[in-house]
Design a protein around this motif. Structure first.
Motif, PDB file in Angstrom:
ATOM      1  N   LEU A  82       0.818  -1.218   0.000  1.00 12.16           N
ATOM      2  CA  LEU A  82       0.000   0.000   0.000  1.00 12.16           C
ATOM      3  C   LEU A  82       0.852   1.267   0.000  1.00 12.16           C
ATOM      4  CD1 LEU A  82      -2.910  -0.922   2.411  1.00 12.16           C
ATOM      5  CD2 LEU A  82      -3.055  -0.490  -0.033  1.00 12.16           C
ATOM      6  N   GLU A  83       2.046   1.194   0.589  1.00 15.09           N
ATOM      7  CA  GLU A  83       2.931   2.359   0.577  1.00 15.09           C
ATOM      8  C   GLU A  83       3.227   2.804  -0.843  1.00 15.09           C
ATOM      9  OE1 GLU A  83       6.512   1.710   2.984  1.00 15.09           O
ATOM     10  OE2 GLU A  83       5.127   1.268   4.627  1.00 15.09           O
ATOM     11  N   HIS A  84       3.311   1.858  -1.750  1.00 17.36           N
ATOM     12  CA  HIS A  84       3.549   2.213  -3.149  1.00 17.36           C
ATOM     13  C   HIS A  84       2.264   2.615  -3.860  1.00 17.36           C
ATOM     14  CE1 HIS A  84       7.346   0.030  -2.435  1.00 17.36           C
ATOM     15  NE2 HIS A  84       7.796   0.979  -3.236  1.00 17.36           N
ATOM     16  N   TRP A  85       1.214   1.927  -3.530  1.00 15.96           N
ATOM     17  CA  TRP A  85      -0.022   2.130  -4.292  1.00 15.96           C
ATOM     18  C   TRP A  85      -0.762   3.405  -3.872  1.00 15.96           C
ATOM     19  CZ3 TRP A  85      -5.440   2.129  -3.721  1.00 15.96           C
ATOM     20  CH2 TRP A  85      -6.139   2.006  -4.940  1.00 15.96           C
ATOM     21  N   GLN A  86      -0.740   3.695  -2.570  1.00 16.03           N
ATOM     22  CA  GLN A  86      -1.540   4.810  -2.066  1.00 16.03           C
ATOM     23  C   GLN A  86      -1.179   6.154  -2.720  1.00 16.03           C
ATOM     24  OE1 GLN A  86      -0.876   7.386   0.259  1.00 16.03           O
ATOM     25  NE2 GLN A  86      -2.924   7.840   1.086  1.00 16.03           N
ATOM     26  N   PRO A  87       0.114   6.499  -2.862  1.00 18.81           N
ATOM     27  CA  PRO A  87       0.430   7.767  -3.554  1.00 18.81           C
ATOM     28  C   PRO A  87      -0.017   7.750  -5.017  1.00 18.81           C
ATOM     29  CG  PRO A  87       2.360   6.901  -2.403  1.00 18.81           C
ATOM     30  CD  PRO A  87       1.321   5.837  -2.336  1.00 18.81           C
TER      31      PRO A  87
END
Ligand SMILES: [Fe+2]
Ligand SMILES: [Fe+2]
Length: 474
Positions: free
Chosen positions: A24-29
Motif C-alpha cells: 500500500l505504501e507504493h499504491w496509495q500515492p
C-alpha cells in the motif's frame, strides 16, 4: 511512516500486516495521483458533507461530516467472518469456505476481481466533469458521495489483489490506475464504462441502470467460496444501495418536474415541453433505452462456458444463491435463452450451467422493471397519458445472441435499413443531447435552490434541510 490504522479505517488488522503495508505504501500515492487527475474536476478544496464508513457496525458506516475529498478516509472493510461458512455451490459444495486462494483458480479469480475493480475508477472518470453543471448543492454532494465510494470500492478490490495475489496482484493494482475510461489506447475493460456520461440525466440513468449491474455482480460474488471476496462484496453492497437511490430518485424528480410543467401549462407536444425548459418524456425514454441496453451487455454472452466454470468451481454464484431451492450444482437443470433464427426471435432451453449470465441478466431485468414502474406512477399520478417502457431484451445489443441483429424496442427483428430509419427515434440523437446539455450550462448552488428541470427531493441528506450547505466551496 504512515499510521495506516488511523489513515485507513479498516477491520483487517492493517497495522499488523507488514506485507500489505509495503504494497500500500507504493499504491496509495499513485491512487492519490489518480484522484487528483481523474477525480471530480476542481473539487479538491471543497468541503463536502460526506458519509464515511469507519466500521461495519450499523452506526459505523454512516458517519457524516465535512471532508475535503482528497482527505476522505478510504477504508477497507470486510463483513465479519462466519467460521462455519461453506462453499455453497459447484463441485466443492459443502467444503469449508476458502480463506486463501485455491491454487488452481488463482488466475481466474484474479481476473474476476480485476474486472469488478476496473469498473469502480471508471465511473469516477466518466462523471468527473458533472460538478460544473449540478442542479443543486444537494445533488452535487450526492455525486461526490458516489465518487468517493467508488474510490473505496477500488480500494476494496486492491486490498484483495495486494493481500492474496502477490506480485501479479500488485501489477494488476497499478494497471487499475493506468487504464482510462474511453481512452483509445488503454480503455477500461467493459464497454459501458467507456461510454461518456455527458449530462445529469445520463448520470442518474447510469446510477440507476449501471450501478445496479454493479449490485448484481457484487451479489453473485458475495456468494463466492473465496471468503474474503464474499465478505468484501457484502459490505460494498451497503454503499451500492445509495448509488441506486441517487439514480432512481434523480430520474424520478426529473419526470416529476416535467409532469408538473406539462400540467400547469397544458402542453403535451415535446417541442412545447422543451420550450418551457424541462426534459420531455420522449427524451427520457430514449435515455432509458440507451442505458438499459448498454448495461444489459455487461452481463456477457447468453451462453458462456466461462460463467459455467466460475459457478462449478465455486467462485461466482447466482443472485441469492443460498436462498434458492435446488441442488446448487445444476447438473440436470435447463434455462431458457433467446436467439434470432431466420429473422425471428425464438427461445430454447439450454443447460442452466451455461446460461448463468442470462439468468443474472433476467434477475436484474425484474428489479429494473419495478423501478421503471415507480417512475410510471409519477406520470400516472399527474394524469398524463404517457407510458415509459423497457425495450425488448434484444434491442441495441452488442454482446450475446442479439449482437449483429437489429431488434426494435417492441422485439421485431428489422433489416439494417429499417433500423437506420428509426434508430434516432429510439436512442438519443445529437440534438437530444444538445438540448439536455443546454439546460445544464452552469451549476445551481444557491442554498435550497434547484434547477428548473428537476423537482427538489422529498428530504435532505441525514435529516438535514434542503437548504443546508452541503458543499462549502472555500
Ligand atoms: Fe462500486
Ligand atoms: Fe456504485
Amino acid at each position: 511512516m504512515i499510521n495506516y490504522t488511523e489513515k485507513i479505517p479498516n477491520n483487517v488488522d492493517l497495522g499488523r500486516d507488514r506485507v500489505l503495508q509495503r504494497a500500500l505504501e507504493h499504491w496509495q500515492p499513485a491512487y492519490m495521483g489518480w484522484w487528483y487527475d481523474m477525480g471530480p474536476n476542481e473539487s479538491h478544496n471543497y468541503e463536502v458533507y460526506l458519509r464515511t464508513a469507519i466500521s461495519v457496525e450499523p452506526d459505523g458506516w454512516a458517519q457524516f461530516d465535512y471532508v475535503k475529498m482528497p482527505e476522505y478516509r478510504w477504508g477497507i472493510f470486510l463483513q465479519p467472518r462466519d467460521e462455519k461458512r461453506e462453499v455453497n455451490f459447484g463441485i466443492h459444495k459443502g467444503q469449508p469456505a476458502w480463506q486463501e486462494v485455491p491454487g488452481e483458480y488463482r488466475s481466474t479469480l484474479r481476473r474476476v476481481i480485476v474486472t469488478q475493480g476496473d469498473t469502480e475508477p471508471a465511473s469516477v472518470e466518466q462523471q468527473r466533469m458533472l460538478g460544473a453543471s449540478c442542479p443543486s448543492m444537494y445533488d452535487l454532494r450526492n455525486i461526490f458521495q458516489v465518487n468517493v465510494e467508488e474510490g473505496r470500492h477500488l480500494w476494496a478490490m486492491v486490498y484483495l489483489l495486494h493481500r492474496y495475489f502477490g506480485r501479479d496482484g500488485r501489477e494488476e493494482a497499478e494497471s487499475l490506475l493506468a487504464r482510462r475510461s474511453g481512452d483509445a489506447d488503454n480503455p477500461r475493460i467493459l464497454g459501458a464504462f467507456n461510454e461518456p456520461t455527458p449530462d445529469w440525466l445520463a448520470f442518474y440513468m447510469f446510477t440507476f441502470f449501471t450501478d445496479r449491474d454493479g449490485k448484481f455482480q457484487l451479489c453473485a460474488l458475495a456468494e463466492s467460496g473465496f471468503d474474503p471476496l464474499a465478505r468484501t462484496c457484502r459490505f460494498m453492497l451497503t454503499e451500492e444501495a445509495h448509488h441506486m437511490f441517487v439514480g432512481e430518485t434523480g430520474v424520478g424528480r426529473i419526470i416529476q418536474r416535467t409532469c408538473e410543467v406539462m400540467k400547469e401549462n397544458k402542453v403535451e407536444d415535446p417541442s412545447d415541453v422543451r420550450a418551457l425548459g424541462v426534459i420531455d418524456l420522449q427524451t427520457i425514454q430514449k435515455y432509458l433505452n440507451f442505458h438499459y441496453s448498454v448495461t444489459l451487455d455487461l452481463y456477457g454472452s447468453d451462453i458462456s462456458s466461462n460463467a459455467a466454470n466460475y459457478y462449478t468451481s465455486g467462485l461466482k454464484g447466482r443472485f441469492r444463491e443460498t436462498k434458492l431451492e435446488d441442488d446448487h450444482v445444476l447438473a440436470e437443470a435447463v434455462y431458457p435463452v433467446s436467439e434470432v433464427v431466420g429473422g425471428k426471435i425464438i427461445t430454447k432451453n439450454v443447460p442452466a450451467l451455461t446460461a448463468l449470465n442470462e439468468r443474472l441478466r433476467d434477475d436484474y431485468i425484474d428489479e429494473i422493471a419495478d423501478g421503471v414502474g415507480r417512475w410510471q406512477r409519477v406520470i400516472d399520478n399527474a394524469g398524463i397519458p404517457f407510458r415509459l417502457t423497457l425495450p425488448h431484451k434484444g434491442f441495441h445489443r452488442a454482446i450475446g445472441n442479439f449482437a449483429g441483429h437489429s431488434v426494435s424496442p417492441e422485439g421485431e427483428v428489422l433489416s439494417e435499413q429499417a433500423w437506420k430509419n428509426h434508430e434516432f427515434e429510439w436512442l438519443p440523437n445529437s440534438k437530444d443531447y444538445a438540448y439536455v446539455q443546454s439546460l445544464m450550462s452552469g451549476r445551481v448552488v444557491e442554498l435550497g435552490k434547484f434547477a428548473n428541470w428537476i423537482a427538489p427531493p422529498a428530504r435532505g441528506v441525514n435529516n438535514q434541510p434542503l437548504n443546508f450547505e452541503y458543499v462549502r466551496f472555500n
